[in-house]
Write a protein that holds these residues in place. Sequence first.
Motif, PDB file in Angstrom:
ATOM      1  N   LEU A 116       0.911  -1.389  -0.124  1.00 30.63           N
ATOM      2  CA  LEU A 116       0.210  -0.051   0.021  1.00 30.63           C
ATOM      3  C   LEU A 116       0.929   1.325  -0.146  1.00 30.63           C
ATOM      4  O   LEU A 116       0.461   2.269  -0.717  1.00 30.63           O
ATOM      5  CB  LEU A 116      -0.936   0.022   1.005  1.00 30.63           C
ATOM      6  N   GLU A 117       2.037   1.227   0.669  1.00 30.23           N
ATOM      7  CA  GLU A 117       2.733   2.208   0.806  1.00 30.23           C
ATOM      8  C   GLU A 117       3.475   2.794  -0.752  1.00 30.23           C
ATOM      9  O   GLU A 117       3.415   3.844  -0.786  1.00 30.23           O
ATOM     10  CB  GLU A 117       4.116   2.093   1.404  1.00 30.23           C
ATOM     11  N   LYS A 118       3.510   1.975  -1.401  1.00 28.03           N
ATOM     12  CA  LYS A 118       3.907   2.112  -3.030  1.00 28.03           C
ATOM     13  C   LYS A 118       2.823   2.420  -3.790  1.00 28.03           C
ATOM     14  O   LYS A 118       2.954   3.138  -4.862  1.00 28.03           O
ATOM     15  CB  LYS A 118       4.482   0.866  -3.447  1.00 28.03           C
ATOM     16  N   THR A 119       1.503   1.884  -3.626  1.00 28.82           N
ATOM     17  CA  THR A 119       0.400   1.936  -4.486  1.00 28.82           C
ATOM     18  C   THR A 119      -0.725   3.110  -4.118  1.00 28.82           C
ATOM     19  O   THR A 119      -1.037   3.733  -4.891  1.00 28.82           O
ATOM     20  CB  THR A 119      -0.388   0.707  -4.717  1.00 28.82           C
ATOM     21  N   ASN A 120      -0.979   2.978  -2.641  1.00 23.10           N
ATOM     22  CA  ASN A 120      -2.068   3.954  -2.263  1.00 23.10           C
ATOM     23  C   ASN A 120      -1.921   4.183  -0.630  1.00 23.10           C
ATOM     24  O   ASN A 120      -2.400   3.451  -0.048  1.00 23.10           O
ATOM     25  CB  ASN A 120      -3.441   3.263  -2.424  1.00 23.10           C
TER      26      ASN A 120
END
Length: 245
Positions: A182-186
Amino acid sequence: MMFHAQGDAGIERTIQALEYANTNGNPLGENARHIITHLDHGNSGQFERMKKLNIIAQVQTHWPAPNDYNRASLFKNVNQKLVDGMYNFRGMLDTGLMISAGADWPTSPEWTPWELFQIGATRMNPNGEHGVFPGEVLTLEEMIPMMTINGAYTIFRDDIIGSLEVGKKADLIILDRDIFELEKTNKLDIHNTKVVLTLMNGEVVWGGANFEKTVEGSSATVEYGDYVENEHICLPGTWSLKEEE
């Protein structure tokens, strides 16, 4: 000792008091573990002085957000230069300070750890409204130790809790999503993270009913609670999260 210090003058006086104690009383040894919490307006020079005395910085990673309080009071009453340098977590890390983090509950509103992580990683409100608070964000990799092993260190419990190591209590959680992905994507979805299983000292204390086990060599499945109750703990198989009905 744990000092609550907010405001540039309060933080400076607190550091001066600890420096005075170190010089005129018993020196602050490596294991003293005195703490200054909040540190809203700390600067790199102060962090260097804290590092020399092994003083722990205890911070609230969710405070740098344009929330109702900050917009109604802080932004209107604090000098802009001070606001721009507030919650200087990056400066603390760069100095090499021992940093722990928490929600400041119960004097602050109730927050989940996932909200703390998300705001620390975005310096925004959980819903993304009202822009970005000045300053540099943190990564999950940087924040997780602050809320686990570093927190244990502040209370002299890092020898038995705070990390997954042989000989320590098996305190752990299983989540419903990969927060690093999630940190990478949203990043704005991190606050929706849910815990699906909690173990304390190796014992399930919550969420066992969320799991089932497929018994090896059989099409049967058993729920965690039934499985333990019937003492079939040696049956090989695979635990998995139940699908939502």
